[in-house]
Design a protein around this motif. Structure first.
Motif, short mmCIF file in Angstrom:
data_model
loop_
_atom_site.label_atom_id
_atom_site.label_comp_id
_atom_site.label_asym_id
_atom_site.label_seq_id
_atom_site.Cartn_x
_atom_site.Cartn_y
_atom_site.Cartn_z
N LEU A 91 -19.31 0.11 -25.95
CA LEU A 91 -18.21 0.76 -24.81
C LEU A 91 -18.57 1.30 -23.63
N LEU A 92 -20.08 1.39 -23.82
CA LEU A 92 -20.59 1.54 -21.88
C LEU A 92 -19.87 0.59 -21.02
N PRO A 93 -19.37 0.78 -20.01
CA PRO A 93 -19.19 -0.48 -19.35
C PRO A 93 -19.87 -1.35 -18.83
N PRO A 94 -18.92 -2.39 -17.86
CA PRO A 94 -20.16 -2.90 -17.28
C PRO A 94 -20.99 -2.50 -16.20
N GLY A 95 -21.84 -3.16 -15.96
CA GLY A 95 -23.35 -2.36 -15.45
C GLY A 95 -24.47 -1.92 -16.41
N TRP A 96 -24.17 -1.98 -17.33
CA TRP A 96 -25.14 -1.16 -18.00
C TRP A 96 -25.62 -1.28 -18.84
N ARG A 97 -27.00 -0.98 -19.44
CA ARG A 97 -27.89 -2.22 -19.84
C ARG A 97 -28.56 -0.68 -20.78
N PHE A 98 -29.38 -1.54 -21.80
CA PHE A 98 -30.42 -0.92 -22.71
C PHE A 98 -31.25 -1.50 -23.60
N LEU A 99 -31.98 -0.82 -23.73
CA LEU A 99 -32.47 -1.56 -24.50
C LEU A 99 -33.84 -0.11 -25.47
N THR A 100 -34.05 -1.46 -26.78
CA THR A 100 -33.87 -0.21 -28.01
C THR A 100 -34.95 -0.71 -29.13
#
Length: 118
Positions: A91-100
């Protein structure tokens, strides 16, 4: 999507002080085969959504491919079975990234993936 997943998604958005950007179960994400195979870490980035597409792209490992067939379209509803680890970020908006990897996680805003409308 299970209610507990939805609550976690909203908590992630609150943690980063952003409004949730909906991603509906009938919409698609682009996902690599190595992500569905469980290769770690799991990476995700969100482009602006378009009709029927969430804007999310997910891949596993440290190697990113520019190949046209690297990402396969998958309905969001199927990620509970094939890539549950990434669900909490979607649900994070556009432009967000993650690494897990399930224990470690890094989440950040990358302005390069935000559409600019002048």
């Amino acid at each position: 999507m299970r209610q507990s997943v939805r609550q976690t998604q909203i908590q992630v958005c609150a943690r980063f002080r952003v409004d949730p950007c909906e991603a509906f179960s009938g919409e698609k994400v682009g996902i690599s085969e190595n992500a569905t195979a469980g290769l770690m870490p799991l990476n995700g980035l969100r482009h602006p959504p378009t009709s029927g597409v969430t804007g999310w792209y997910l891949w596993g490992g440290t190697e990113f491919s520019e190949a046209n067939d690297f990402f396969k379209p998958v309905h969001l509803a199927h990620l509970e079975n094939s890539c549950e680890l990434g669900l909490k970020f979607l649900l994070l908006p556009p432009g967000w990234r993650f690494l897990t990897d399930g224990t470690y996680e890094d989440v950040w805003l990358d302005p390069a993936f935000i559409e600019v409308n002048d």
